[in-house]
Design an enzyme around this catalytic site. Structure first.
Site, PDB file in Angstrom:
ATOM      1  N   CYS A   1      46.698  58.751  38.842  1.00 29.10           N
ATOM      2  CA  CYS A   1      48.017  59.054  39.322  1.00 29.10           C
ATOM      3  C   CYS A   1      47.841  58.350  41.059  1.00 29.10           C
ATOM      4  O   CYS A   1      46.911  58.736  41.513  1.00 29.10           O
ATOM      5  CB  CYS A   1      48.639  60.416  39.566  1.00 29.10           C
ATOM      6  SG  CYS A   1      49.197  60.794  38.108  1.00 29.10           S
TER       7      CYS A   1
ATOM      8  N   LYS B   1      45.987  71.092  29.331  1.00 34.03           N
ATOM      9  CA  LYS B   1      45.327  69.689  29.497  1.00 34.03           C
ATOM     10  C   LYS B   1      44.218  69.842  30.384  1.00 34.03           C
ATOM     11  O   LYS B   1      43.078  69.211  30.286  1.00 34.03           O
ATOM     12  CB  LYS B   1      46.365  68.965  29.659  1.00 34.03           C
ATOM     13  CG  LYS B   1      45.715  67.206  30.131  1.00 34.03           C
ATOM     14  CD  LYS B   1      46.717  66.561  30.969  1.00 34.03           C
ATOM     15  CE  LYS B   1      46.529  66.691  32.436  1.00 34.03           C
ATOM     16  NZ  LYS B   1      46.302  65.522  33.273  1.00 34.03           N
ATOM     17  N   ASN B   2      44.367  70.412  31.537  1.00 31.79           N
ATOM     18  CA  ASN B   2      43.109  70.198  32.547  1.00 31.79           C
ATOM     19  C   ASN B   2      41.903  71.139  32.179  1.00 31.79           C
ATOM     20  O   ASN B   2      40.721  71.040  32.918  1.00 31.79           O
ATOM     21  CB  ASN B   2      43.573  71.004  34.038  1.00 31.79           C
ATOM     22  CG  ASN B   2      44.876  69.966  34.689  1.00 31.79           C
ATOM     23  OD1 ASN B   2      44.644  68.683  34.131  1.00 31.79           O
ATOM     24  ND2 ASN B   2      45.502  70.477  35.718  1.00 31.79           N
TER      25      ASN B   2
ATOM     26  N   ARG C   1      41.296  60.751  46.590  1.00 33.66           N
ATOM     27  CA  ARG C   1      40.871  61.483  45.710  1.00 33.66           C
ATOM     28  C   ARG C   1      39.311  60.951  45.396  1.00 33.66           C
ATOM     29  O   ARG C   1      39.037  60.409  44.250  1.00 33.66           O
ATOM     30  CB  ARG C   1      41.449  61.954  44.719  1.00 33.66           C
ATOM     31  CG  ARG C   1      42.626  62.595  44.734  1.00 33.66           C
ATOM     32  CD  ARG C   1      43.130  63.127  43.469  1.00 33.66           C
ATOM     33  NE  ARG C   1      43.884  62.530  42.296  1.00 33.66           N
ATOM     34  CZ  ARG C   1      44.319  62.557  41.486  1.00 33.66           C
ATOM     35  NH1 ARG C   1      43.988  63.973  40.957  1.00 33.66           N
ATOM     36  NH2 ARG C   1      44.821  61.808  40.586  1.00 33.66           N
TER      37      ARG C   1
ATOM     38  N   ARG D   1      41.616  59.673  35.532  1.00 28.58           N
ATOM     39  CA  ARG D   1      40.576  59.936  36.512  1.00 28.58           C
ATOM     40  C   ARG D   1      39.521  60.902  35.845  1.00 28.58           C
ATOM     41  O   ARG D   1      38.082  60.858  35.994  1.00 28.58           O
ATOM     42  CB  ARG D   1      41.152  60.644  37.853  1.00 28.58           C
ATOM     43  CG  ARG D   1      41.727  59.707  38.710  1.00 28.58           C
ATOM     44  CD  ARG D   1      42.096  60.572  40.247  1.00 28.58           C
ATOM     45  NE  ARG D   1      40.779  61.290  40.646  1.00 28.58           N
ATOM     46  CZ  ARG D   1      40.244  60.607  41.359  1.00 28.58           C
ATOM     47  NH1 ARG D   1      40.285  59.302  41.724  1.00 28.58           N
ATOM     48  NH2 ARG D   1      39.080  61.099  41.849  1.00 28.58           N
TER      49      ARG D   1
ATOM     50  N   ASP E   1      49.768  71.573  41.705  1.00 23.21           N
ATOM     51  CA  ASP E   1      50.293  70.978  40.611  1.00 23.21           C
ATOM     52  C   ASP E   1      51.890  71.546  40.112  1.00 23.21           C
ATOM     53  O   ASP E   1      52.419  71.000  39.333  1.00 23.21           O
ATOM     54  CB  ASP E   1      49.645  70.996  39.212  1.00 23.21           C
ATOM     55  CG  ASP E   1      48.639  69.703  39.292  1.00 23.21           C
ATOM     56  OD1 ASP E   1      48.506  68.920  40.089  1.00 23.21           O
ATOM     57  OD2 ASP E   1      47.703  70.232  38.537  1.00 23.21           O
TER      58      ASP E   1
ATOM     59  N   ILE F   1      46.688  69.796  49.715  1.00 20.47           N
ATOM     60  CA  ILE F   1      45.571  69.399  48.716  1.00 20.47           C
ATOM     61  C   ILE F   1      45.746  67.688  48.883  1.00 20.47           C
ATOM     62  O   ILE F   1      44.653  66.924  48.883  1.00 20.47           O
ATOM     63  CB  ILE F   1      45.727  69.689  47.485  1.00 20.47           C
ATOM     64  CG1 ILE F   1      45.844  71.248  47.386  1.00 20.47           C
ATOM     65  CG2 ILE F   1      44.815  69.189  46.624  1.00 20.47           C
ATOM     66  CD1 ILE F   1      44.843  71.889  47.803  1.00 20.47           C
TER      67      ILE F   1
ATOM     68  N   LYS G   1      34.347  70.170  50.248  1.00 18.56           N
ATOM     69  CA  LYS G   1      35.756  70.855  50.022  1.00 18.56           C
ATOM     70  C   LYS G   1      35.884  71.034  48.793  1.00 18.56           C
ATOM     71  O   LYS G   1      35.175  70.553  47.819  1.00 18.56           O
ATOM     72  CB  LYS G   1      36.717  69.707  50.763  1.00 18.56           C
ATOM     73  CG  LYS G   1      38.198  70.040  50.360  1.00 18.56           C
ATOM     74  CD  LYS G   1      39.105  68.880  50.836  1.00 18.56           C
ATOM     75  CE  LYS G   1      40.296  69.151  50.679  1.00 18.56           C
ATOM     76  NZ  LYS G   1      41.478  67.946  51.244  1.00 18.56           N
ATOM     77  N   VAL G   2      36.726  72.128  48.318  1.00 21.02           N
ATOM     78  CA  VAL G   2      36.801  72.654  46.967  1.00 21.02           C
ATOM     79  C   VAL G   2      37.339  71.306  46.276  1.00 21.02           C
ATOM     80  O   VAL G   2      38.347  71.009  46.517  1.00 21.02           O
ATOM     81  CB  VAL G   2      37.773  73.882  46.886  1.00 21.02           C
ATOM     82  CG1 VAL G   2      37.981  74.125  45.660  1.00 21.02           C
ATOM     83  CG2 VAL G   2      37.245  75.198  47.537  1.00 21.02           C
ATOM     84  N   SER G   3      36.503  71.228  45.236  1.00 24.04           N
ATOM     85  CA  SER G   3      36.850  69.927  44.299  1.00 24.04           C
ATOM     86  C   SER G   3      36.756  70.592  42.740  1.00 24.04           C
ATOM     87  O   SER G   3      35.740  70.831  42.337  1.00 24.04           O
ATOM     88  CB  SER G   3      36.251  68.980  44.419  1.00 24.04           C
ATOM     89  OG  SER G   3      36.238  67.970  43.742  1.00 24.04           O
ATOM     90  N   VAL G   4      37.829  70.352  41.920  1.00 21.65           N
ATOM     91  CA  VAL G   4      37.802  71.071  40.538  1.00 21.65           C
ATOM     92  C   VAL G   4      37.020  69.764  39.959  1.00 21.65           C
ATOM     93  O   VAL G   4      36.049  70.313  39.152  1.00 21.65           O
ATOM     94  CB  VAL G   4      39.178  71.056  40.144  1.00 21.65           C
ATOM     95  CG1 VAL G   4      39.105  71.518  38.660  1.00 21.65           C
ATOM     96  CG2 VAL G   4      39.898  72.018  40.864  1.00 21.65           C
TER      97      VAL G   4
ATOM     98  N   ARG H   1      51.621  62.346  29.543  1.00 23.49           N
ATOM     99  CA  ARG H   1      50.278  62.546  30.095  1.00 23.49           C
ATOM    100  C   ARG H   1      49.994  64.067  30.046  1.00 23.49           C
ATOM    101  O   ARG H   1      48.855  64.499  29.777  1.00 23.49           O
ATOM    102  CB  ARG H   1      49.657  62.001  31.178  1.00 23.49           C
ATOM    103  CG  ARG H   1      49.862  60.226  30.996  1.00 23.49           C
ATOM    104  CD  ARG H   1      49.261  59.938  32.298  1.00 23.49           C
ATOM    105  NE  ARG H   1      48.182  60.548  33.065  1.00 23.49           N
ATOM    106  CZ  ARG H   1      47.816  61.030  34.119  1.00 23.49           C
ATOM    107  NH1 ARG H   1      48.800  60.897  35.033  1.00 23.49           N
ATOM    108  NH2 ARG H   1      46.892  61.712  34.464  1.00 23.49           N
TER     109      ARG H   1
END
Length: 429
Positions: free
Chosen positions: A126, A22-23, A131, A102, A316, A338, A171-174, A408
């Site tokens: 969520c 999904k991601n 975030r 999101r 996750d 996180i 900061k690391v953010s996907v 989801r």
């Protein structure tokens, strides 16, 4: 509202096919906005989030054709989506859609890069932390975008097009890496993204963008360089297997014992989690077919884990590991680094008889000899499935409510588990 009923205590044995991630699928679908040509995505999971994003993209004018629903098709094979964004009819992503997921906010990057403007509602999703989207917007500003916040909407413009720039994520953010990476493909000149996310889903997106004609180097490292091009073409790309689904079913198998083959899974996407499972006494065997997970009845050993950006232990999978550690022979510690609110499942796990103590961002789990089935309430996507894992091992009946969270992110959850011996069913209404 649907519920899931579980009667615990049944060993899992058999094969569980792993769906597309999904991601990875969501940003890949959004990448269709970058080109006038067709983007064909294979191995796309059938999930509520995917269906919602199809609606959002349709609102922008993307025509989507779905294949893989014919009689006789493998029900566990991913679907194929053909996305045609030849004509963008609307650059506004409305609140009533974006507030529900999101990831849909990421359309701001491609719309801005291709159309020179975007009006996108601030996101929802969520309730596991604030975030914020500051990093997404600052990265776009580094490429010359003008951005304002107006009545809950991000209003972005780049009338002369985006220009290459340099941005270091604080900061690391996907999500911010996805947004900036997609936007930079059509920006004039070179863009350098520092402290970028290294997750496999980012690499998968980059691989697809390269097939579309993007010039990208360094995806999968902390520094990504993008040489902008004037246009992108269509492409065909298969979504990589879901590492979170893989880890979830591996922990379910470890929880109740047995022997499960996770067909199509890739061990290289989840090395940190498998290292922890091996420490806990779980056997992991990798083959061309997938990953075999087994536990012969020996006790589960306690572990000490901190979540971290890839390649660290995934946030996750934190809730699922906590469920597993409720049966460990001793005390385990899990530190969440996180998201600040990602321990909401603790109170629900306690309803099974789990003994968990919270101290700030660290949970100490005292292993219990037995869990007892109970009615529980899902609070977010990953927490929901931790309750399923606990229910599989608990004595008696468990009833999980608010399972729309599960829909989801987990495709055919009940079917995949029941075909391996779990007593689990969905109750409608």
């Amino acid at each position: 509202m649907d519920k899931i009923r579980i009667v615990g205590g049944h060993v899992l044995k058999g094969t569980i096919p792993i769906s597309g991630a999904k991601n990875a699928a969501l940003p890949l679908m959004i990448a269709s906005l970058l080109t006038e040509e067709r983007l064909i995505l294979e191995n796309v999971p059938r999930l509520a989030d995917v269906a919602l994003l199809q609606r959002i993209l349709g609102n922008h004018g993307v025509n989507i054709t779905t294949n893989g629903k014919r009689v006789g098709d493998d029900p566990y094979a991913g679907q194929t989506l053909e996305l045609d964004a030849r004509v963008i009819v609307d650059t506004t992503a409305p609140y009533d859609l974006v507030s529900r997921m999101r990831a849909s906010f990421w359309v701001v990057g491609p719309l801005l890069a291709r159309m020179g403007q975007a009006r996108v509602s601030l996101p929802g999703g969520c309730a596991i932390g604030t975030r914020p989207v500051d990093f997404h917007l600052d990265a776009l500003r580094a490429m010359g975008a003008d951005i304002e916040i107006d009545a809950g909407y991000v209003v972005a413009s780049a009338r002369k097009g985006l220009k290459g720039g340099r941005y270091e994520f604080p900061k690391v953010s996907v999500g911010a890496t996805h947004t900036a990476l997609m936007a930079a493909t059509l920006a004039e000149g070179e863009t350098i993204l520092e402290n970028a996310a290294r997750e496999p889903e980012v690499t998968d997106l980059a691989d697809c963008l390269i097939k579309m004609g993007a010039r990208i180097e360094g995806a999968g490292t902390h520094t990504i360089r993008i040489q902008g091009v004037s246009r992108l073409r269509g492409a065909r790309h298969a979504v990589l297997p879901d590492r979170i689904e893989t880890g979830t079913y591996a922990m379910a198998a470890a929880m109740v014992g047995g022997d499960v083959m996770l067909a199509g899974a890739r061990a290289d996407l989840l090395e940190s989690a498998f290292d922890i499972l091996r420490q806990a006494g779980v056997r992991i065997d990798v083959s061309d077919e997938g990953i075999r997970v087994s536990r012969n009845g020996d006790g589960i050993l306690p572990v000490d884990v901190s979540t971290a950006p890839y390649p660290g232990f995934p946030t996750d999978l934190q809730a699922q590991l906590m469920a597993l550690m409720t049966r460990a022979s001793g005390a385990s510690r899990i530190t969440e680094t996180i998201f600040e609110n990602r321990f909401m499942h603790v109170q629900e796990l306690a309803r099974f008889g789990a003994r968990i103590h919270l101290d700030g961002d660290t949970a100490t789990i005292e292993g219990a000899e037995r869990l007892t089935g109970a009615p529980v309430m899902a609070t977010d996507l990953r927490a929901s499935v931790s309750l399923v894992i606990a229910g599989l091992a608990a004595e008696g009946e468990t009833l999980v409510q608010r399972v729309y969270h599960l829909d989801r992110g987990f495709e055919k959850l009940e079917e995949k588990l029941s075909r391996c011996g779990a007593v689990i069913e969905r109750i409608s209404g």
